[in-house]
Design a protein around this motif. Sequence first.
Motif, short mmCIF file in Angstrom:
data_model
loop_
_atom_site.label_atom_id
_atom_site.label_comp_id
_atom_site.label_asym_id
_atom_site.label_seq_id
_atom_site.Cartn_x
_atom_site.Cartn_y
_atom_site.Cartn_z
N MET A 1 0.85 -1.19 0.00
CA MET A 1 0.00 0.00 0.00
C MET A 1 0.89 1.25 0.00
N ASP A 2 0.56 2.15 -0.94
CA ASP A 2 1.36 3.37 -1.04
C ASP A 2 1.17 4.24 0.19
N ARG A 3 2.25 4.94 0.53
CA ARG A 3 2.20 5.80 1.71
C ARG A 3 1.50 7.11 1.35
N LEU A 4 0.60 7.55 2.25
CA LEU A 4 -0.11 8.82 2.05
C LEU A 4 0.75 9.97 2.55
N HIS A 5 0.61 11.10 1.93
CA HIS A 5 1.41 12.27 2.30
C HIS A 5 0.58 13.41 2.87
N SER A 6 -0.74 13.20 2.97
CA SER A 6 -1.60 14.25 3.54
C SER A 6 -2.83 13.60 4.15
N ASP A 7 -3.49 14.37 5.01
CA ASP A 7 -4.68 13.89 5.71
C ASP A 7 -5.91 14.14 4.84
N SER A 8 -6.54 13.06 4.39
CA SER A 8 -7.71 13.18 3.49
C SER A 8 -8.93 13.76 4.19
N SER A 9 -8.93 13.75 5.52
CA SER A 9 -10.10 14.30 6.23
C SER A 9 -10.17 15.82 6.10
N LEU A 10 -9.10 16.41 5.65
CA LEU A 10 -9.09 17.87 5.47
C LEU A 10 -9.66 18.28 4.10
N LEU A 11 -9.89 17.31 3.24
CA LEU A 11 -10.41 17.62 1.91
C LEU A 11 -11.92 17.88 1.96
N VAL A 12 -12.38 18.69 1.04
CA VAL A 12 -13.81 19.02 0.92
C VAL A 12 -14.36 18.38 -0.34
N CYS A 13 -15.50 17.74 -0.19
CA CYS A 13 -16.09 17.05 -1.34
C CYS A 13 -16.45 18.07 -2.44
N PRO A 14 -16.04 17.83 -3.67
CA PRO A 14 -16.33 18.76 -4.77
C PRO A 14 -17.84 18.84 -5.05
N ALA A 15 -18.23 19.92 -5.63
CA ALA A 15 -19.64 20.09 -6.06
C ALA A 15 -19.76 19.54 -7.47
N PHE A 16 -20.12 18.26 -7.55
CA PHE A 16 -20.14 17.58 -8.86
C PHE A 16 -21.27 18.09 -9.76
N THR A 17 -22.20 18.88 -9.19
CA THR A 17 -23.29 19.44 -10.03
C THR A 17 -22.86 20.72 -10.72
N SER A 18 -21.68 21.22 -10.36
CA SER A 18 -21.22 22.47 -10.96
C SER A 18 -20.78 22.25 -12.40
N GLU A 19 -20.65 23.35 -13.10
CA GLU A 19 -20.34 23.32 -14.53
C GLU A 19 -19.01 22.65 -14.82
N CYS A 20 -18.02 22.82 -13.92
CA CYS A 20 -16.68 22.29 -14.19
C CYS A 20 -16.63 20.77 -14.15
N TYR A 21 -17.64 20.13 -13.52
CA TYR A 21 -17.65 18.67 -13.44
C TYR A 21 -18.65 18.05 -14.44
N ARG A 22 -19.25 18.90 -15.31
CA ARG A 22 -20.24 18.39 -16.26
C ARG A 22 -19.63 17.28 -17.14
N ALA A 23 -18.39 17.49 -17.56
CA ALA A 23 -17.76 16.49 -18.42
C ALA A 23 -17.50 15.19 -17.67
N SER A 24 -17.31 15.27 -16.33
CA SER A 24 -17.01 14.07 -15.54
C SER A 24 -18.21 13.16 -15.41
N HIS A 25 -19.43 13.76 -15.26
CA HIS A 25 -20.57 12.87 -15.06
C HIS A 25 -21.38 12.67 -16.34
N ALA A 26 -20.94 13.29 -17.42
CA ALA A 26 -21.67 13.12 -18.69
C ALA A 26 -21.74 11.67 -19.13
N PRO A 27 -20.65 10.88 -18.99
CA PRO A 27 -20.73 9.48 -19.44
C PRO A 27 -21.75 8.65 -18.68
N PHE A 28 -22.15 9.11 -17.50
CA PHE A 28 -23.07 8.32 -16.69
C PHE A 28 -24.54 8.66 -16.97
N ILE A 29 -24.77 9.74 -17.72
CA ILE A 29 -26.15 10.17 -18.01
C ILE A 29 -26.74 9.29 -19.11
N SER A 30 -27.97 8.84 -18.86
CA SER A 30 -28.66 8.01 -19.85
C SER A 30 -30.15 8.31 -19.78
#
Length: 307
Positions: A1-30
């Motif tokens: 298992m690769d060693r982590l270099h930062s605490d993931s609990s400090l991260l904030v979940c992205p707003a996947f409904t925003s315009e910048c993530y449209r391309a990310s969830h486009a393949p899942f739309i049907s």
Amino acid sequence: MDRLHSDSSLLVCPAFTSECYRASHAPFISATITEEQAAESLRLVWVTTNEDLCTQWQQQLTEDTRLRAEQELTAEAEATRLCQVHQLEEETARTDERKKNRFKHTDIMMHPQPDTNEEETFVSDFALRKIDKGHFVELYYWTNSGLEEALFSYSTRDNEGLIPSEQDGAMVWISAAASKPSKHVVPDRFLSPVDFAQAVPRIVAALEEHDWPNQRVLMLARFWGAIMTHRYWNSNNQIAQRALMIYQEEQRRAWHMAVALGNGAWDLSIISDTMLACLFDRVLRESRHRDHESQVSTYRLAAKKQH
């Protein structure tokens, strides 16, 4: 298992409904999955992955803490070991220095110089050096005569200086007196029973004071005790007494030689009646030979006077 270099609990979940993530969830739309549902699926994947990373981070922190504790314990143990080694080396050096310069470390008895040597204040330097080295030394040095000679020597000798001597593989300086035996030393075989009895308890005490192994001190004490309780000791036969004294000297000298050569010594306290009987015969033959020589000499002298 690769060693982590930062605490993931400090991260904030992205707003996947925003315009910048449209391309990310486009393949899942049907036809059955809306854009909002696709964005929610991405959010759930991110949350699940982040939780796994947070768990891994905590495990990593726990393991790091354990490893640091082990390293600290190891370092502490090594530091303790090195300290003990250093202390042992210093103690060994002090012990060696005390052995090489014994007189410098001798405790001073706070009383005037004695007029006699009845309390065995002074013993020959030569004899004490022999004791220190575990060598054979004549009992004479612990008789009244030997102690008086030592007292006289201490009182009258000049500073004779020091001479080099090898000890335990190192060169040390000793007094000149410690290198020379007494000119008046009497071999053990010629000691009187009184002198012998005087010397034995004194030399036993000297052996104890000079850190001889307890086993050897007890053996020698028993040996001398066996000599003084042997039937020859109080015999009216001077040949028997002389044989016993010769036995004591020769056996003790041979025992010291065996110890030095590493051939394995023996229990001196076990008197060999066989060897003692042989010595008795030897002394008897020598006595008869001397008597014969004396008679021949007397006869020749008388014959010479007649002529």
